[in-house]
Design a protein around this motif. Structure first.
Motif, PDB file in Angstrom:
ATOM      1  N   VAL A  31       0.839  -1.207   0.000  1.00 24.80           N
ATOM      2  CA  VAL A  31       0.000   0.000   0.000  1.00 24.80           C
ATOM      3  C   VAL A  31       0.872   1.254   0.000  1.00 24.80           C
ATOM      4  CG1 VAL A  31      -1.641   1.360   1.360  1.00 24.80           C
ATOM      5  CG2 VAL A  31      -2.057  -1.077   0.977  1.00 24.80           C
ATOM      6  N   GLU A  32       1.927   1.249   0.780  1.00 22.63           N
ATOM      7  CA  GLU A  32       2.836   2.395   0.794  1.00 22.63           C
ATOM      8  C   GLU A  32       3.492   2.581  -0.569  1.00 22.63           C
ATOM      9  OE1 GLU A  32       4.646   5.759   1.902  1.00 22.63           O
ATOM     10  OE2 GLU A  32       3.138   4.681   3.085  1.00 22.63           O
ATOM     11  N   GLU A  33       3.886   1.487  -1.195  1.00 25.91           N
ATOM     12  CA  GLU A  33       4.498   1.555  -2.526  1.00 25.91           C
ATOM     13  C   GLU A  33       3.491   2.074  -3.559  1.00 25.91           C
ATOM     14  OE1 GLU A  33       7.101  -1.332  -5.460  1.00 25.91           O
ATOM     15  OE2 GLU A  33       6.747  -1.989  -3.404  1.00 25.91           O
ATOM     16  N   ILE A  34       2.233   1.651  -3.462  1.00 23.02           N
ATOM     17  CA  ILE A  34       1.196   2.151  -4.364  1.00 23.02           C
ATOM     18  C   ILE A  34       0.996   3.653  -4.158  1.00 23.02           C
ATOM     19  CG2 ILE A  34      -1.305   2.125  -4.794  1.00 23.02           C
ATOM     20  CD1 ILE A  34      -1.163  -0.955  -4.474  1.00 23.02           C
ATOM     21  N   ASN A  35       0.948   4.095  -2.906  1.00 23.03           N
ATOM     22  CA  ASN A  35       0.810   5.531  -2.632  1.00 23.03           C
ATOM     23  C   ASN A  35       1.937   6.322  -3.292  1.00 23.03           C
ATOM     24  OD1 ASN A  35      -1.454   5.042  -1.049  1.00 23.03           O
ATOM     25  ND2 ASN A  35      -0.382   5.287   0.895  1.00 23.03           N
ATOM     26  N   GLN A  36       3.162   5.834  -3.188  1.00 16.82           N
ATOM     27  CA  GLN A  36       4.313   6.523  -3.768  1.00 16.82           C
ATOM     28  C   GLN A  36       4.246   6.530  -5.296  1.00 16.82           C
ATOM     29  OE1 GLN A  36       7.682   4.478  -2.083  1.00 16.82           O
ATOM     30  NE2 GLN A  36       7.324   5.325  -0.034  1.00 16.82           N
ATOM     31  N   GLU A  37       3.866   5.407  -5.876  1.00 19.99           N
ATOM     32  CA  GLU A  37       3.771   5.305  -7.337  1.00 19.99           C
ATOM     33  C   GLU A  37       2.689   6.237  -7.884  1.00 19.99           C
ATOM     34  OE1 GLU A  37       5.237   4.033 -10.881  1.00 19.99           O
ATOM     35  OE2 GLU A  37       6.007   3.344  -8.952  1.00 19.99           O
ATOM     36  N   CYS A  38       1.556   6.281  -7.206  1.00 21.09           N
ATOM     37  CA  CYS A  38       0.466   7.164  -7.645  1.00 21.09           C
ATOM     38  C   CYS A  38       0.887   8.632  -7.561  1.00 21.09           C
ATOM     39  CB  CYS A  38      -0.788   6.921  -6.810  1.00 21.09           C
ATOM     40  SG  CYS A  38      -1.576   5.347  -7.188  1.00 21.09           S
ATOM     41  N   ALA A  39       1.553   9.001  -6.489  1.00 19.75           N
ATOM     42  CA  ALA A  39       2.022  10.377  -6.340  1.00 19.75           C
ATOM     43  C   ALA A  39       3.038  10.716  -7.425  1.00 19.75           C
ATOM     44  CB  ALA A  39       2.621  10.578  -4.951  1.00 19.75           C
ATOM     45  N   ALA A  40       3.947   9.803  -7.708  1.00 19.71           N
ATOM     46  CA  ALA A  40       4.970  10.045  -8.733  1.00 19.71           C
ATOM     47  C   ALA A  40       4.351  10.202 -10.122  1.00 19.71           C
ATOM     48  CB  ALA A  40       5.988   8.907  -8.740  1.00 19.71           C
ATOM     49  N   ARG A  41       3.305   9.443 -10.407  1.00 22.03           N
ATOM     50  CA  ARG A  41       2.659   9.486 -11.722  1.00 22.03           C
ATOM     51  C   ARG A  41       1.471  10.444 -11.773  1.00 22.03           C
ATOM     52  NH1 ARG A  41       3.158   3.980 -14.830  1.00 22.03           N
ATOM     53  NH2 ARG A  41       4.866   2.977 -13.740  1.00 22.03           N
ATOM     54  N   LYS A  42       1.125  11.006 -10.618  1.00 16.80           N
ATOM     55  CA  LYS A  42      -0.029  11.911 -10.515  1.00 16.80           C
ATOM     56  C   LYS A  42      -1.301  11.252 -11.066  1.00 16.80           C
ATOM     57  CE  LYS A  42       2.650  16.203 -10.638  1.00 16.80           C
ATOM     58  NZ  LYS A  42       3.731  15.690  -9.907  1.00 16.80           N
ATOM     59  N   CYS A  43      -1.475  10.012 -10.682  1.00 19.09           N
ATOM     60  CA  CYS A  43      -2.647   9.235 -11.097  1.00 19.09           C
ATOM     61  C   CYS A  43      -3.266   8.616  -9.845  1.00 19.09           C
ATOM     62  CB  CYS A  43      -2.244   8.145 -12.092  1.00 19.09           C
ATOM     63  SG  CYS A  43      -3.661   7.204 -12.703  1.00 19.09           S
ATOM     64  N   PHE A  44      -4.495   8.998  -9.535  1.00 19.55           N
ATOM     65  CA  PHE A  44      -5.109   8.586  -8.276  1.00 19.55           C
ATOM     66  C   PHE A  44      -6.384   7.777  -8.477  1.00 19.55           C
ATOM     67  CE2 PHE A  44      -2.451  12.272  -7.573  1.00 19.55           C
ATOM     68  CZ  PHE A  44      -1.600  11.758  -6.615  1.00 19.55           C
ATOM     69  N   ARG A  45      -6.424   7.089  -9.598  1.00 18.78           N
ATOM     70  CA  ARG A  45      -7.468   6.106  -9.879  1.00 18.78           C
ATOM     71  C   ARG A  45      -6.728   4.794 -10.079  1.00 18.78           C
ATOM     72  NH1 ARG A  45     -10.306   6.388 -14.146  1.00 18.78           N
ATOM     73  NH2 ARG A  45     -12.305   6.011 -13.198  1.00 18.78           N
ATOM     74  N   VAL A  46      -7.049   3.779  -9.258  1.00 17.04           N
ATOM     75  CA  VAL A  46      -6.269   2.545  -9.281  1.00 17.04           C
ATOM     76  C   VAL A  46      -7.144   1.296  -9.230  1.00 17.04           C
ATOM     77  CG1 VAL A  46      -4.292   3.657  -8.178  1.00 17.04           C
ATOM     78  CG2 VAL A  46      -5.933   2.438  -6.776  1.00 17.04           C
ATOM     79  N   LEU A  47      -6.578   0.247  -9.788  1.00 19.16           N
ATOM     80  CA  LEU A  47      -7.134  -1.092  -9.643  1.00 19.16           C
ATOM     81  C   LEU A  47      -6.051  -1.906  -8.959  1.00 19.16           C
ATOM     82  CD1 LEU A  47      -8.917  -3.209 -12.367  1.00 19.16           C
ATOM     83  CD2 LEU A  47      -7.478  -4.194 -10.602  1.00 19.16           C
ATOM     84  N   ILE A  48      -6.371  -2.456  -7.799  1.00 19.26           N
ATOM     85  CA  ILE A  48      -5.436  -3.296  -7.059  1.00 19.26           C
ATOM     86  C   ILE A  48      -5.915  -4.734  -7.182  1.00 19.26           C
ATOM     87  CG2 ILE A  48      -4.409  -3.830  -4.824  1.00 19.26           C
ATOM     88  CD1 ILE A  48      -5.022  -0.862  -4.053  1.00 19.26           C
ATOM     89  N   GLU A  49      -5.082  -5.565  -7.779  1.00 26.05           N
ATOM     90  CA  GLU A  49      -5.372  -6.984  -7.947  1.00 26.05           C
ATOM     91  C   GLU A  49      -4.444  -7.745  -6.996  1.00 26.05           C
ATOM     92  OE1 GLU A  49      -5.085 -10.327 -11.508  1.00 26.05           O
ATOM     93  OE2 GLU A  49      -5.050  -8.189 -12.024  1.00 26.05           O
ATOM     94  N   GLU A  50      -4.999  -8.175  -5.883  1.00 25.40           N
ATOM     95  CA  GLU A  50      -4.201  -8.851  -4.862  1.00 25.40           C
ATOM     96  C   GLU A  50      -4.222 -10.350  -5.086  1.00 25.40           C
ATOM     97  OE1 GLU A  50      -4.188  -7.667  -0.499  1.00 25.40           O
ATOM     98  OE2 GLU A  50      -5.093  -9.663  -0.432  1.00 25.40           O
ATOM     99  N   ARG A  51      -3.018 -10.923  -5.194  1.00 29.08           N
ATOM    100  CA  ARG A  51      -2.859 -12.363  -5.423  1.00 29.08           C
ATOM    101  C   ARG A  51      -1.906 -12.934  -4.374  1.00 29.08           C
ATOM    102  NH1 ARG A  51      -4.578 -14.481  -9.970  1.00 29.08           N
ATOM    103  NH2 ARG A  51      -5.642 -13.123 -11.441  1.00 29.08           N
ATOM    104  N   LEU A  52      -2.211 -12.692  -3.108  1.00 31.61           N
ATOM    105  CA  LEU A  52      -1.339 -13.136  -2.022  1.00 31.61           C
ATOM    106  C   LEU A  52      -1.687 -14.551  -1.578  1.00 31.61           C
ATOM    107  CD1 LEU A  52      -1.224  -9.861   0.113  1.00 31.61           C
ATOM    108  CD2 LEU A  52       0.404 -10.660  -1.612  1.00 31.61           C
TER     109      LEU A  52
END
Length: 123
Positions: A31-52
């Motif tokens: 989640v922290e990595e996603i927050n950083q990636e979204c901020a870097a790309r200025k894109c705040f609409r996401v699809l998270i596909e969790e396969r844990l």
């Protein structure tokens, strides 16, 4: 915290696929990595596909994660579509309700296709 996070830039959102071991530490890390990636790309609409892999978390663990994650993400996202491909109970519905009650624009879906349709309806 053993996980891998893959990101694909779609026209109107970022699609994240996370694989690895299911744990609170893994979820907090990605989640922290996603927050950083979204901020870097200025894109705040996401699809998270969790396969844990591994045992599912308890309701208490999920509630603790929701409290931690929402305080860091509140006001940041426009739409979050979430798919846990290994979900086996109503735990994800509980997580969705708890996040929405904390003003996080998230919806949980059984399939990636359903999640994509919802994201497109939010454009």
């Amino acid at each position: 915290m053993a996980y891998a996070l893959q990101v694909t830039q779609e026209p109107t959102y970022l699609h994240f696929v996370v694989t690895g071991q299911n744990s609170k530490e893994t979820i907090l890390g990605y989640v922290e990595e996603i927050n950083q990636e979204c901020a870097a790309r200025k894109c705040f609409r996401v699809l998270i596909e969790e396969r844990l892999d591994g045992p599912r978390l308890s309701i208490m663990d999920v509630f603790e994660l929701v409290q931690n994650v929402t305080c860091k993400a509140r006001g940041l996202y426009k739409a979050i579509a979430y798919v846990d491909v290994n979900s086996v109970s109503n735990t994800m519905k509980f997580a969705e309700d708890a996040c929405v009650n904390r003003s996080l624009p998230i919806a949980v879906f059984p399939t990636v296709s359903d999640a994509e349709k919802w994201l497109k309806s939010k454009e």
